[in-house]
Design a protein around this motif. Structure first.
Motif, PDB file in Angstrom:
ATOM      1  N   ALA A 144     -12.298  11.133  -1.545  1.00 28.78           N
ATOM      2  CA  ALA A 144     -11.204  12.091  -0.526  1.00 28.78           C
ATOM      3  C   ALA A 144      -9.936  11.039  -0.647  1.00 28.78           C
ATOM      4  N   TYR A 145      -8.985  11.469  -1.109  1.00 24.50           N
ATOM      5  CA  TYR A 145      -7.689  10.886  -1.317  1.00 24.50           C
ATOM      6  C   TYR A 145      -7.261  10.574   0.169  1.00 24.50           C
ATOM      7  N   ILE A 146      -7.494  11.484   1.031  1.00 23.91           N
ATOM      8  CA  ILE A 146      -6.936  11.203   2.635  1.00 23.91           C
ATOM      9  C   ILE A 146      -7.276   9.804   3.182  1.00 23.91           C
ATOM     10  N   CYS A 147      -8.633   9.435   2.823  1.00 26.62           N
ATOM     11  CA  CYS A 147      -9.185   8.470   3.348  1.00 26.62           C
ATOM     12  C   CYS A 147      -8.499   7.198   2.884  1.00 26.62           C
ATOM     13  N   GLY A 148      -7.298   7.287   2.083  1.00 27.28           N
ATOM     14  CA  GLY A 148      -6.233   6.039   1.876  1.00 27.28           C
ATOM     15  C   GLY A 148      -5.412   5.950   3.084  1.00 27.28           C
ATOM     16  N   GLU A 149      -5.117   6.994   3.521  1.00 26.94           N
ATOM     17  CA  GLU A 149      -4.365   6.723   5.072  1.00 26.94           C
ATOM     18  C   GLU A 149      -5.200   6.072   6.024  1.00 26.94           C
ATOM     19  N   GLU A 150      -4.689   5.083   6.579  1.00 26.50           N
ATOM     20  CA  GLU A 150      -5.395   4.066   7.277  1.00 26.50           C
ATOM     21  C   GLU A 150      -6.303   4.690   8.526  1.00 26.50           C
ATOM     22  N   THR A 151      -5.693   5.634   9.084  1.00 28.58           N
ATOM     23  CA  THR A 151      -6.449   6.030  10.367  1.00 28.58           C
ATOM     24  C   THR A 151      -7.692   6.865   9.875  1.00 28.58           C
ATOM     25  N   CYS A 211      -9.675  -3.535   4.197  1.00 33.17           N
ATOM     26  CA  CYS A 211      -9.058  -3.572   2.962  1.00 33.17           C
ATOM     27  C   CYS A 211      -8.949  -2.275   2.452  1.00 33.17           C
ATOM     28  N   ASN A 212      -7.722  -1.772   2.234  1.00 28.10           N
ATOM     29  CA  ASN A 212      -7.575  -0.541   1.721  1.00 28.10           C
ATOM     30  C   ASN A 212      -7.689  -0.470   0.080  1.00 28.10           C
ATOM     31  N   ALA A 213      -8.955   0.066  -0.554  1.00 24.99           N
ATOM     32  CA  ALA A 213      -8.853  -0.254  -1.655  1.00 24.99           C
ATOM     33  C   ALA A 213      -9.520   1.022  -2.220  1.00 24.99           C
ATOM     34  N   ASP A 214      -8.653   2.319  -1.520  1.00 26.74           N
ATOM     35  CA  ASP A 214      -9.138   3.568  -1.871  1.00 26.74           C
ATOM     36  C   ASP A 214      -8.226   4.151  -3.109  1.00 26.74           C
ATOM     37  N   GLU A 215      -7.324   3.168  -3.428  1.00 21.52           N
ATOM     38  CA  GLU A 215      -6.318   3.717  -4.631  1.00 21.52           C
ATOM     39  C   GLU A 215      -6.620   5.202  -4.966  1.00 21.52           C
ATOM     40  N   GLY A 216      -5.821   6.083  -4.336  1.00 21.32           N
ATOM     41  CA  GLY A 216      -5.951   7.451  -5.027  1.00 21.32           C
ATOM     42  C   GLY A 216      -4.708   7.982  -5.340  1.00 21.32           C
ATOM     43  N   GLU A 217      -3.599   7.333  -5.133  1.00 17.44           N
ATOM     44  CA  GLU A 217      -2.173   7.872  -5.205  1.00 17.44           C
ATOM     45  C   GLU A 217      -2.118   8.221  -6.732  1.00 17.44           C
ATOM     46  N   VAL A 229      -6.787  -4.559  11.677  1.00 16.03           N
ATOM     47  CA  VAL A 229      -5.741  -4.712  10.669  1.00 16.03           C
ATOM     48  C   VAL A 229      -5.982  -3.872   9.259  1.00 16.03           C
ATOM     49  N   VAL A 230      -5.341  -3.227   8.741  1.00 17.69           N
ATOM     50  CA  VAL A 230      -5.511  -2.605   7.529  1.00 17.69           C
ATOM     51  C   VAL A 230      -4.678  -2.844   6.651  1.00 17.69           C
ATOM     52  N   ASN A 231      -4.768  -3.514   5.346  1.00 15.64           N
ATOM     53  CA  ASN A 231      -3.929  -4.044   4.407  1.00 15.64           C
ATOM     54  C   ASN A 231      -4.322  -3.366   2.997  1.00 15.64           C
ATOM     55  N   ASN A 232      -3.418  -3.519   1.919  1.00 16.02           N
ATOM     56  CA  ASN A 232      -3.661  -2.892   0.658  1.00 16.02           C
ATOM     57  C   ASN A 232      -4.249  -4.119  -0.045  1.00 16.02           C
ATOM     58  N   VAL A 233      -5.002  -3.778  -1.322  1.00 11.14           N
ATOM     59  CA  VAL A 233      -5.619  -5.043  -2.094  1.00 11.14           C
ATOM     60  C   VAL A 233      -4.557  -5.731  -2.587  1.00 11.14           C
ATOM     61  N   GLU A 234      -3.557  -5.335  -3.067  1.00  6.70           N
ATOM     62  CA  GLU A 234      -2.489  -6.164  -3.444  1.00  6.70           C
ATOM     63  C   GLU A 234      -1.782  -7.123  -2.460  1.00  6.70           C
ATOM     64  N   THR A 235      -1.565  -6.600  -1.324  1.00  4.80           N
ATOM     65  CA  THR A 235      -1.175  -7.412  -0.100  1.00  4.80           C
ATOM     66  C   THR A 235      -1.797  -8.630   0.116  1.00  4.80           C
ATOM     67  N   PHE A 236      -3.367  -8.235  -0.094  1.00  2.93           N
ATOM     68  CA  PHE A 236      -4.458  -9.506   0.132  1.00  2.93           C
ATOM     69  C   PHE A 236      -4.110 -10.454  -1.067  1.00  2.93           C
ATOM     70  N   CYS A 257      -0.391  13.029   9.573  1.00  6.66           N
ATOM     71  CA  CYS A 257      -0.220  12.037   8.479  1.00  6.66           C
ATOM     72  C   CYS A 257       0.939  12.276   7.403  1.00  6.66           C
ATOM     73  N   ALA A 258       1.194  11.361   6.747  1.00  4.06           N
ATOM     74  CA  ALA A 258       2.327  11.427   5.841  1.00  4.06           C
ATOM     75  C   ALA A 258       1.770  12.151   4.573  1.00  4.06           C
ATOM     76  N   LEU A 259       0.387  12.786   4.442  1.00  5.09           N
ATOM     77  CA  LEU A 259       0.412  13.438   3.298  1.00  5.09           C
ATOM     78  C   LEU A 259       1.332  14.436   3.133  1.00  5.09           C
ATOM     79  N   GLY A 260       1.488  15.437   4.239  1.00  3.77           N
ATOM     80  CA  GLY A 260       2.224  16.761   4.188  1.00  3.77           C
ATOM     81  C   GLY A 260       3.684  16.182   3.952  1.00  3.77           C
ATOM     82  N   GLY A 295       0.797  -1.462   0.099  1.00  3.12           N
ATOM     83  CA  GLY A 295       0.089   0.058  -0.143  1.00  3.12           C
ATOM     84  C   GLY A 295       0.839   1.171   0.001  1.00  3.12           C
ATOM     85  N   GLY A 296       2.239   1.304   0.307  1.00  4.37           N
ATOM     86  CA  GLY A 296       2.839   2.505   0.357  1.00  4.37           C
ATOM     87  C   GLY A 296       4.060   2.188   1.276  1.00  4.37           C
ATOM     88  N   ALA A 297       3.792   1.573   2.378  1.00  2.00           N
ATOM     89  CA  ALA A 297       4.974   1.773   3.215  1.00  2.00           C
ATOM     90  C   ALA A 297       5.865   0.369   3.400  1.00  2.00           C
TER      91      ALA A 297
HETATM   92  C1  LIG Z   1      -1.914  10.262   2.070  1.00  4.41           C
HETATM   93  C2  LIG Z   1      -1.849   8.813   2.128  1.00  4.41           C
HETATM   94  C3  LIG Z   1      -2.574   8.175   1.310  1.00  4.41           C
HETATM   95  C4  LIG Z   1      -2.565   6.746   1.263  1.00  4.41           C
HETATM   96  N1  LIG Z   1      -3.260   6.156   0.288  1.00  4.41           N
HETATM   97  C5  LIG Z   1      -3.508   4.707   0.163  1.00  4.41           C
HETATM   98  C6  LIG Z   1      -4.076   4.319  -0.768  1.00  4.41           C
HETATM   99  O1  LIG Z   1      -4.903   4.803  -1.480  1.00  4.41           O
HETATM  100  N2  LIG Z   1      -4.045   2.591  -0.639  1.00  4.41           N
HETATM  101  C7  LIG Z   1      -3.353   2.070   0.240  1.00  4.41           C
HETATM  102  O2  LIG Z   1      -3.318   0.706   0.215  1.00  4.41           O
HETATM  103  N3  LIG Z   1      -2.497   2.624   1.186  1.00  4.41           N
HETATM  104  C8  LIG Z   1      -2.525   3.910   1.339  1.00  4.41           C
HETATM  105  N4  LIG Z   1      -2.028   4.569   2.216  1.00  4.41           N
HETATM  106  C9  LIG Z   1      -1.219   3.666   3.178  1.00  4.41           C
HETATM  107  C10 LIG Z   1      -2.048   3.445   4.186  1.00  4.41           C
HETATM  108  O3  LIG Z   1      -2.043   4.150   5.284  1.00  4.41           O
HETATM  109  C11 LIG Z   1      -1.554   2.171   4.817  1.00  4.41           C
HETATM  110  O4  LIG Z   1      -0.250   2.095   5.156  1.00  4.41           O
HETATM  111  C12 LIG Z   1      -1.702   1.040   3.954  1.00  4.41           C
HETATM  112  O5  LIG Z   1      -3.044   0.696   3.534  1.00  4.41           O
HETATM  113  C13 LIG Z   1      -1.199  -0.353   4.901  1.00  4.41           C
HETATM  114  O6  LIG Z   1      -1.351  -1.542   4.057  1.00  4.41           O
HETATM  115  P1  LIG Z   1      -0.175  -2.478   3.498  1.00  4.41           P
HETATM  116  O7  LIG Z   1       0.571  -2.764   4.924  1.00  4.41           O
HETATM  117  O8  LIG Z   1      -0.818  -3.653   2.964  1.00  4.41           O
HETATM  118  O9  LIG Z   1       0.592  -1.850   2.631  1.00  4.41           O
HETATM  119  C14 LIG Z   1      -2.050   5.870   2.160  1.00  4.41           C
HETATM  120  C15 LIG Z   1      -0.979   6.725   3.051  1.00  4.41           C
HETATM  121  C16 LIG Z   1      -1.149   8.164   3.296  1.00  4.41           C
HETATM  122  C17 LIG Z   1      -0.334   8.846   4.369  1.00  4.41           C
END
Ligand SMILES: Cc1cc2nc3c(=O)[nH]c(=O)nc-3n(C[C@H](O)[C@H](O)[C@H](O)COP(=O)(O)O)c2cc1C
Ligand code: FES
Lengths: 170, 419
Positions: free
Chosen positions: B168-175, B80-86, B206-213, B387-390, B55-57
């Protein structure tokens, strides 16, 4: 713009569906987003009357509903045209000429981003990346993606959409 | 051609059908996990696979799961984080539209591991087709006994629901994502506490990205050794790279992470449209750009970090010689400024200001100390936000100032109004 509904009619229309979706969550507040979508699907927009109705159905403060409706860009608080164009202007699209395509749309429709044509057919929104950068430049019209846009192709698409709706109205 | 695991079924138009998925080996990973492993053994397997979040980190997935307490007495949630907005990223959409059962199966395995009975798939609202495909996949999985009560005759039960985002792109951030499921504005929260301890409804999550799952069914079907045999030791497994920008053949490519950026762009993206690259953004617009002189960098988490960038979402945007770096920086900064949730001042105010300066530079009205001013602004944002957006915004902008100062200077020197 309003949904032209009364609280009673919204409650009659949506209570069952909203209560149903609320079962997916342990707390009622979580159902606010899906409830707003249900209302929007039905009436096209969401507004004060809708917030009030949802707050009654879910038994949550109305401000909670308004907070959500005003934060997320996909809740339409003003009426949209028949066709909602969501045009991507982010980097990948920009690199491949999105700005020119956008200028053509604006000229053809005679509106700026955020506006609706006088005949109510088209609303133009500029949006951030819509996840189709490999086929850029792109736009979504209602729920359909249009790829590889060029200045000419976009005019053809708009002409066709306009023709379609006028035919359908006949 | 490398073996395709995640994209194996992508060209089969019927792959979203559960029987087609099962015929290609689908749900055997789940059978193995449920039939032969305890939840803790599933976590151990995922740990030893070395799978890192997509998902990013790049956080190690098994380790993240192991932080979920065993005796909290509260329900556990899986999201599942399927907000894919990056910007520059479109791999999760492909996975959900073309092979949604891969995601559903992976989520069931994960839920079993962390002892969760409720899972939410948070899909961005604009992904209409993804939403309906995942909806259909969930319904089919219920009908086949992979979801619901007593899955495959075990005493494990799981319900799975979709929560639709709303732009809202910010909803990709897990919290922020969790706040959004709770029915609030998507505003990030300070960590710690981490979601594994106090996440959704203050419960272990637990929050994970689509591809992780999507990697999980393969790990259990093919084995840990198969997974670790792919790519570099500290970044094993198949990875999806999204190629866009000035390329002859953009698209999603599944490759091991020991590929270099140059190899990726030349041999898969088939080179620059004009023949010559200027730079590339390696992991979505939050990832600092890399000038073409640095294209020998390997596309894994640590190698990219070593050159002061990141793999991020693996959304690779290629820029050829015709690209204006200040314009790209302006558009990127406008994006972050627009998507800032508004909660913390450095991000909200700093990015608005930076975008304003970048607009005036691009318009030919830049002042000689504008680049220095931008540096100061970045310094006032980086590391100082919830958060890490900034962070991403400041980091990406800084890279353009560092690698391409002459492009800013040229625009400023030729400005239309006297200083
Ligand atoms: C501003 C911002 C946007 C994010 N957008 C996404 C996103 O669209 N999809 C995603 O999987 N993770 C995104 N992340 C990372 C999530 O916070 C989180 O680390 C991730 O979903 C964890 O999944 P993973 O451990 O499987 O990578 C974003 C983080 C930040 C700071
Ligand atoms: S930048 Fe336009 S779709 Fe991604």
């Amino acid at each position: 713009m309003t949904t032209d509904q009364s609280i009673a009619s919204i409650t009659a229309d949506l209570t069952d569906e909203i209560q149903q979706v609320a079962k997916q969550y342990p707390i009622r507040r979580s159902a606010i987003m899906p409830a707003l979508y249900l209302a929007q699907d039905k009436y096209g927009t969401v507004d004060g009357i809708v917030y009030q109705a949802i707050s009654e159905i879910l038994d949550v403060p109305e401000i909670w509903v308004f907070e959500v409706a005003s934060f997320y860009s996909m809740y339409n608080r003003t009426k949209l045209g028949n066709y909602h164009i969501q045009f991507c202007t982010n980097v990948a699209c920009m690199l491949l000429g999105a700005d020119n395509v956008l200028a053509n749309i604006q000229k053809r429709l005679d509106i700026n981003a955020g506006e609706t044509t006088d005949d109510g057919l088209f609303t133009l929104s500029c949006v951030e990346c819509i996840g189709a950068c490999d086929v850029a430049p792109v736009m979504i019209v209602n729920e359909k993606y249009y790829n590889y846009l060029t200045g000419e192709r976009v005019i053809e698409i708009l002409d066709q959409l306009e023709k379609d709706i006028k035919e359908a109205a006949k | 051609m490398n073996e395709q695991a995640l994209l194996k079924n992508i060209r089969n138009p019927d792959a979203s059908d559960i029987t087609v998925y099962e015929k290609s080996g689908g749900y055997t990973g789940l059978r193995k996990a449920l039939g032969t492993c305890s939840p803790d053994e599933v976590i151990e397997k995922v740990k030893s696979s070395g799978l890192r979040g997509r998902g990013g980190a790049g956080f190690p997935t098994g380790m993240k799961w192991s932080f979920v307490p065993k005796d909290s007495g509260k329900p556990h949630y899986l999201c599942c984080n399927a907000d894919e907005g990056e910007p520059g990223t479109f791999k999760d959409r492909l996975l959900m539209e073309r092979d949604p059962h891969q995601l559903v199966e992976g989520m069931i395995i994960a839920a079993y591991a962390i002892n969760s009975n409720i899972a939410y798939v948070y899909i961005r609202g604009e992904y209409f087709l993804s939403i309906s495909r995942v909806e259909e996949a969930i319904a089919a999985a219920y009908a086949a006994g992979y979801l619901g009560k007593n899955i495959l005759g075990s005493d494990f039960s799981l319900d799975m629901y979709i929560h639709k985002g709303a732009g809202a792109y910010i909803c990709g951030e897990e919290t922020a994502l969790l706040e959004s499921i709770e029915g609030k504005r998507g505003q990030p929260k300070l960590k710690p506490p981490f979601p594994a301890v106090a996440g959704l409804y203050q419960c272990p999550t637990v929050v994970n990205n689509v591809e992780t799952f999507a990697c999980l069914p393969h790990i259990f079907r093919r084995g840990v050794d198969w997974f670790t045999s792919i790519g570099p030791a500290d970044a094993p497994g198949p990875k999806l790279f999204c190629l866009s920008g000035h390329l002859n053949k953009p698209g999603v490519y599944e490759l091991p992470m020991d590929i270099s950026l140059g190899d990726l762009l030349e041999n898969y993206g088939r080179g620059a449209r004009t023949g010559k690259f200027k730079a590339a953004i390696p992991g979505g617009v939050s990832a600092p750009m890399i000038p073409s002189s640095g294209f020998d960098v390997q596309m894994d988490f640590s190698s990219l970090a070593a050159v002061d960038s990141m793999l991020g979402s693996a959304g690779v945007i290629a820029l050829d010689e015709t690209a204006s770096i200040p314009s790209v920086a302006r558009r990127t900064t406008e994006f972050f400024s627009h998507e800032s949730c508004g909660k913390c001042a450095p991000c909200r105010e700093g990015l608005t200001w930076a975008a304003k300066i970048l607009r005036r530079i691009e318009a030919g009205d830049g002042l000689p100390d504008d680049p220095a001013q931008l540096e100061v602004l970045c310094g006032g944002i980086f590391g100082l936000t919830f958060c890490a957006l900034g962070d991403g915004a400041a980091w990406a902008l800084r890279a353009t100032l560092k690698h391409f100062p002459h492009e800013y200077e040229a625009l400023i020197k030729n400005r239309s109004i006297p200083a």
